[in-house]
Scaffold this active site. Sequence first.
Site, short mmCIF file in Angstrom:
data_model
loop_
_atom_site.label_atom_id
_atom_site.label_comp_id
_atom_site.label_asym_id
_atom_site.label_seq_id
_atom_site.Cartn_x
_atom_site.Cartn_y
_atom_site.Cartn_z
N ASN A 50 0.80 -1.24 0.00
CA ASN A 50 0.00 0.00 0.00
C ASN A 50 0.83 1.28 0.00
OD1 ASN A 50 0.53 -0.89 2.69
ND2 ASN A 50 -0.88 0.65 3.43
N GLU A 148 3.97 -5.34 12.36
CA GLU A 148 3.08 -4.18 12.20
C GLU A 148 1.92 -4.65 11.33
OE1 GLU A 148 5.18 -0.68 10.99
OE2 GLU A 148 6.40 -0.73 12.79
N CYS A 182 -2.89 1.72 6.58
CA CYS A 182 -3.25 0.99 7.81
C CYS A 182 -3.77 1.94 8.88
CB CYS A 182 -2.04 0.21 8.32
SG CYS A 182 -0.59 1.26 8.56
N GLU A 356 8.52 0.18 16.40
CA GLU A 356 9.64 0.67 15.60
C GLU A 356 9.57 2.20 15.64
OE1 GLU A 356 10.54 -1.48 11.97
OE2 GLU A 356 9.39 -3.19 12.69
#
Length: 376
Positions: A50, A148, A182, A356
């Site tokens: 994405n 993630e 996301c 992160e």
Amino acid sequence: MDIPRAVANFRFFATAILHESSEAHVTDARALNYTLRHPMGVAGLISPWNLPLYLLSWKIAPAIAAGNTCVAKPSELTPLTSNRLAELSLEAGLPPGVMNIVHGYGAKAGAAICEHPDVPLISFTGGTVTGAKVAAAAAPLFKKLSLELGGKNPNLIFADADLDDAIATSIQSSFANQGEICLCGSRIFVERAIYDTFVERFVAATRKLRIGDPSAPDTDVGALISEAHLQKVTGYLDLAKEEGGTIVTGGNRVDRDGFFLEPAVITGLGCECRVLQEEIFGPVVTITPFDGDDEAIRSANSTRYGLSATVWTRDLQRAHRVAAAMHAGTVWINCWLLRDLRVPFGGMKESGVGREGGLESLHFFTEAKNVCVKLA
Ligand code: NDP
């Protein structure tokens, strides 16, 4: 967004590593403990389609800054920008073998990275179901792991919010990159006192979005990534009707080449509906009313995801109270997608494990060793 943010990642970690320091502890004047951080070796990096370059550079930059080499697998749907990055990195003087881009489908090339005994660390960004497979492959080999994963992010609009700002930004947070981010706020909850006004104004703003060629500067919404993904998204629009919802605007295919879909707004569904529970990852939002802070918090936290949340209010105390109650790795107050690369980034619950960003990334990509020296 993809290229400038990728550049920012490289610039950020190139300087962040210069500010890395190690801790030292004097133990009752008897010993000195200090921490050494070593690179792990080969970092296995897997990313989705994405924001293909941005998400991969978010991993490559700290991995190599910390002294590792990497084997990075982009999505097979979007392999070209990372390929070009690898070519340019050689041109820029990076030694051959430091940044390795491997192409191939996840089940084969991705799985091979996760299962390889000489890759001690995996950083994965992608869907929650795939994340579980990555975790299962990495666990028996005791790999360091960062996941993630998906999101179903709530966007809470309280009655005292600056409505102009809340609507303009919520249009962005709902439909930027066709909702294929996301962090998009796909579940909007609005305090009942302003619900009707919000829906009317939000729908009017949605209808003004220009759908078209993503490289044209005046385009707001481009095409979805693939036919399969378009079918997944439209399947949720059918489900919304079955579950008793109303598609107030949008949801139709656009008559042009590519997988274009009008941005859709759904009302009339409760938190328990599958449309509000499952990640759709397209230009589709639900709007649901709430009464009071408690219901707002309960609604926001009612999914198995916990990536990000947005809160719109001008009440300072409520802003902090609600932010603290959110099950989310990132909470934005009166804004969306403002990122500071120094802060920890990641998800709670099924949106992932590990953080992160900034020092957290540099620590993730290194192994800490304590040295204890007796002083007396
Ligand atoms: P997928 O989980 O399908 O794929 C992600 C990557 O994993 C791809 O490169 C894929 O390869 C690879 N892969 C697939 N199967 C395996 C396997 N068994 N072992 C190792 N690797 C594998 O996600 P999508 O590409 O569809 O991306 C969308 C998802 O990513 C959404 O859920 C979105 O929320 C999430 N995402 C999360 C972000 C976050 O920061 N939390 C940021 C951006 C997206 P291939 O597809 O080439 O076969």
